[in-house]
Scaffold this motif. Structure first.
Motif: not given
Length: 149
Positions: A66-95
């Motif tokens: 199958a072809h499947i998608t993974k979405f990460f929320n990078l917040g609101e504002g003028k640019s994407p942010k992954a500043t919280s260590r609790r975010s799914n993006y942060w955890r996936a990136w660090v892993d």
């Protein structure tokens, strides 16, 4: 006053389908291969999103299931942010970065996910954005979590 033009029925334009269909597979853990990432602003939800595209493959890693998608929320504002260590993006990136957090000032580029295999947990989306149940034909699968790289 202008006249209203009447178009014969056979010449009336029909709406085109512009969205693509998403694959629907049995929930569970699978091996996946990330082949695309993109970051964009989703105007409907008014937030930044990192969207990664994955091929779910069989145990031989030769056949795509199958072809499947993974979405990460990078917040609101003028640019994407992954500043919280609790975010799914942060955890996936660090892993994906062998367990090492970004160094001071380092950008958390989503390309770290590209052209890599991972064990992923596939879940099914069975409700639409209004909370209404989707039919079996409308339901689809997404990656709920990247388990291990």
């Amino acid at each position: 006053m202008g006249k209203l033009a009447i178009v014969p029925k056979q010449q009336q334009p029909e709406p085109e389908i512009s969205s693509r269909s998403y694959d629907h597979i049995q929930p569970g853990e699978y091996t996946g291969f990330c082949w695309s990432v993109k970051t964009y602003f989703d105007s409907h939800w008014r937030r930044w999103v990192c969207q990664s595209q994955w091929d779910i493959v069989d145990d031989s890693r030769m056949n795509t299931l199958a072809h499947i998608t993974k979405f990460f929320n990078l917040g609101e504002g003028k640019s994407p942010k992954a500043t919280s260590r609790r975010s799914n993006y942060w955890r996936a990136w660090v892993d994906a970065n062998a367990g090492r957090p970004p160094s001071r000032g380092q950008k958390m580029n989503p390309n770290i996910f590209l052209r890599r295999f991972a064990r992923v947990r596939v879940v099914n989306v069975e409700k639409d954005f209004n909370g209404n149940a989707l039919s079996d034909a409308e339901a689809y699968s997404v990656i709920g979590k990247i388990v291990t790289w």
